[in-house]
Design an enzyme around this catalytic site. Structure first.
Site, short mmCIF file in Angstrom:
data_model
loop_
_atom_site.label_atom_id
_atom_site.label_comp_id
_atom_site.label_asym_id
_atom_site.label_seq_id
_atom_site.Cartn_x
_atom_site.Cartn_y
_atom_site.Cartn_z
N GLY A 36 0.77 -1.27 -0.02
CA GLY A 36 -0.08 0.01 0.01
C GLY A 36 0.81 1.11 -0.15
N GLY A 81 2.65 3.67 1.50
CA GLY A 81 3.16 3.85 2.80
C GLY A 81 3.92 5.01 3.20
NE ARG A 82 8.46 6.40 -0.12
CZ ARG A 82 9.68 6.44 -0.45
NH1 ARG A 82 10.55 7.11 0.35
NH2 ARG A 82 10.23 5.78 -1.66
CE LYS A 125 8.36 7.81 -3.81
NZ LYS A 125 8.75 7.17 -5.07
CG ASP A 182 10.55 7.48 7.81
OD1 ASP A 182 10.27 7.47 6.83
OD2 ASP A 182 11.77 7.89 8.20
NE ARG A 231 4.12 8.64 -7.98
CZ ARG A 231 4.65 7.54 -7.44
NH1 ARG A 231 5.76 7.03 -7.54
NH2 ARG A 231 3.81 6.88 -6.54
NE ARG A 270 1.16 1.73 -6.55
CZ ARG A 270 2.63 2.44 -6.57
NH1 ARG A 270 3.50 1.69 -7.13
NH2 ARG A 270 2.63 3.51 -6.31
CG ASP A 305 5.24 -3.50 -4.69
OD1 ASP A 305 5.73 -4.33 -4.89
OD2 ASP A 305 5.64 -2.28 -4.09
CG ASP A 328 6.48 3.05 -7.49
OD1 ASP A 328 6.24 4.39 -7.00
OD2 ASP A 328 6.04 2.24 -7.23
#
Length: 480
Positions: A86, A88-89, A109, A121, A172, A179, A248, A258
């Site tokens: 997922g 995550g940031r 992002k 984090d 972005r 995905r 992903d 990515d």
């Protein structure tokens, strides 16, 4: 101009996300904006004005119509099932609706912790943010499908990686962030109805021409196969290694997405590994076509509840032919060949064998070749080789092949120079811009972005010279 944002994902897929807002950085400040893209999207200059602060670019404000959320997905990483992943940031702030009907995700992002951050984090560092902004815009200029970078901020927030680095955010932009892993997530949760729900959503919004077709799911999957093949063929043509082709990180639209430990070839090494965390070389340059098929097979498995295995396998069988056809055409363009002949692959293989033996620079070799003349035995490329006799032998065969074309030098050189870039984003160029940006000087970042926007023009500066020895030894990893 007022920007218009929609909430289709939120409204139509309630089980596919978690609502949350970005977590701002300390003393965030805008350091770069993509003026041409902003103009294309109709983003008003006022949003970039210094008096506006970091604003939406730093997660401090939302624009009218935005409704932020983090998407859930899963995936295979380095060939193994990794379970739930997922955003995550990253946070999807909204979906911009343009007057012509196109729609673009605005995805921030480095926007902070989400329920999918796992042990992370939720932050991105300036280094990786710069690398993504440079790579996405470089790939766009090369004509390769990609996500785009709209704006970037840095901050005083410390982020702990191998060293302490400044936290940053990147806006972005892409037509979709769906995905392969989105489909895998619900397949492995044994919720096939949600896999089909997502397929219906994607077809409705991105393949509307298929909605009324009886076999719409198969036609849709076949197009995903074709798009993936075309994109990876383009990577191979320009010497781009993605570095972390997990499922992903595979776009359903065939976009390059990515940008992490990527790299462009310096010396031509087919087994080039750009990600120093890739100990087995799974994602080496030469393995990318095979990995693309493996990832498509994982997607096919996720779609198997509503597409027959026979139909899926037939579609997958088209991948290799599509990729080789696209790659072959692009490489003939790079060689200046307007027609296809039986010995063309041997001609290319002969050049590659020379390049491997002499550790020839991939980009420079093809760019210099594009300045060669059919009637001259001399070539600006000749001085790049130590074994001149071997080059002369290959070049004689190449000139003989050109004589079959019946195309004049000017026409051929124009084609070649339009597909053989003079400039690609070498890691050492990105690193130089990063180091200066971390010291507070954004000048090199701006200059490099401007240069990468025009990759097919000959230059005399150090952007197109051979990389220094230290530049070839740079190590990049998934740490960002």
């Amino acid at each position: 101009m007022t920007l218009s944002f929609t909430t289709h994902w939120r409204d139509e897929l309630p089980d596919f996300y978690t609502s949350l807002s970005p977590t701002p950085l300390d003393n965030a400040r805008l350091i770069w904006r993509n003026a041409p893209l902003a103009q294309q999207l109709g983003v008003p200059d006022a949003l970039f004005a210094p008096e506006s602060g970091a604003g939406v670019w730093g997660g401090e404000a939302l624009l009218p119509g935005m409704s932020p959320l983090a998407q859930v997905y899963s995936g295979h990483q380095f060939g193994a099932w990794a379970g739930q992943l997922g955003d995550g940031r990253g946070i999807l702030l909204g979906e911009q609706q343009l007057a012509d009907g196109r729609r673009y995700d605005w995805h921030l992002k480095g926007a902070g912790l989400t329920p999918y951050s796992r042990m992370g984090d939720g932050r991105a560092v300036l280094r990786s943010t710069i690398r993504e902004s440079l790579a996405s815009e470089a790939m766009h200029a090369l004509g390769i499908p990609t996500t785009r970078a709209l704006a970037m901020v840095t901050s005083d927030t410390p982020v702990y990686r191998e060293r302490v680095e400044p936290g940053a955010m990147l806006m972005r932009v892409a037509e979709s962030h769906v995905r392969f892993g989105h489909f895998e997530h619900f397949y492995y949760r044994r919720e096939p109805q949600k896999v089909q729900q997502l397929a219906d959503y994607v077809i409705r919004h991105h393949w509307p021409q298929l909605q009324d077709e009886a076999d719409k799911y198969l036609l849709w999957f076949r197009d995903i196969v074709m798009r993936t093949a075309q994109t990876i063929a383009s990577w191979q043509t320009v010497g781009f290694a993605h570095g972390v082709m997990n499922t992903d990180n595979m776009s359903i639209l065939g976009l390059t997405i990515d940008y992490g430990p990527y790299g462009f070839l310096d010396d031509f090494q087919p087994d080039f590994i750009c990600n120093h965390s890739d100990y087995q070389g799974r994602y080496s340059f030469e393995n990318q076509p095979a990995v693309g098929l493996w990832n498509l097979q994982r997607l096919a498995q996720s779609l198997s509840p509503f597409i027959s295995a026979e139909a899926l396998n037939a579609a997958l069988d088209e991948y290799q032919h599509a990729l080789l056809t696209a790659y072959g055409q692009r490489m003939r363009d790079k060689l200046g060949l307007f027609s296809q002949q039986k010995g063309d692959n041997d001609l290319l293989d002969g050049l590659f064998a020379l390049m491997i033996r002499e550790k020839s620079d991939y980009t420079r070799t093809f760019r210099l070749l594009s300045h060669s003349e059919q009637l001259s035995a001399a070539s600006p490329l000749r001085d790049e080789f130590i074994d001149r006799a071997a080059f002369d032998s290959w070049f004689a065969g190449y000139r003989a092949r050109l004589r079959d074309e019946q195309v004049d030098d000017a026409q051929r050189q124009q084609r070649m120079q339009g597909v053989n870039p003079a400039l690609v984003l070498r890691n050492w160029l990105a690193q130089r811009a990063i180091e200066q940006a971390e010291a507070g000087d954004m000048g090199e970042l701006e200059r490099l972005h401007a240069a990468l926007a025009d990759p097919f023009t000959d230059r005399e500066d150090d952007y197109v010279r051979r990389p220094p020895d230290w530049g070839k030894r740079l190590e990049v990893s998934c740490s960002s």
